[in-house]
Design an enzyme around this catalytic site. Sequence first.
Site: not given
Ligand code: IDP
Length: 156
Positions: A52, A115
């Site tokens: 990450y 998620n």
């Molecule tokens: P993705 O998993 O759909 O590629 P990313 O933007 O790469 O999404 O973010 C990585 C992971 O970080 C997400 O799947 C989610 O679990 C977490 N995440 C992203 N944005 C947020 C936020 O604004 N609040 C809390 N968790 C977040």
Amino acid sequence: MTERERTFVAIKPDGVQRGLIGDIVKRFEQKGYKISAMKMLKVTDEQARAHYAEHEGKPFYPRLIKYIQSGPVVAMVVEGVNAVAGVRHLMGATKPDEADVGTIRADYAQEMGYNVVHGSDSVESAQREIKIYFNENEIYSGKSAYELGNEYLNVD
Ligand code: IDP
Ligand code: MG
């Protein structure tokens, strides 16, 4: 057009804890993707930070690093035609309440912070992420049932 790709997929700790491994793997298998590698592991701090790195400094980053290490994760290399985009499509949007009906995140999740699944966002990300979790000798290079089926049909 028929570009075969490898992507990195992970069933996150909430997905594993909730007993969703089988249902999630089934979706990739029934699409015809090849599971070229798969293992359950406890993500190390080093792996979490490498995975990450693009999110370092964001408000949710510390929690994200904790979340991915909060229990076992099932890591996979998934291979198929345009598999990077295809897996993202099957997963659904990051925010489960915005994910299309029928996607993994729409069907199994409510919150962005839980998620259930990860999938690489590009071929470059996939190559980088696969290296964080797998050695090349852990990745199977044989043909999938899907490929063998298409060869048997022998249309092109
Ligand atoms: P993705 O998993 O759909 O590629 P990313 O933007 O790469 O999404 O973010 C990585 C992971 O970080 C997400 O799947 C989610 O679990 C977490 N995440 C992203 N944005 C947020 C936020 O604004 N609040 C809390 N968790 C977040
Ligand atoms: Mg992402």
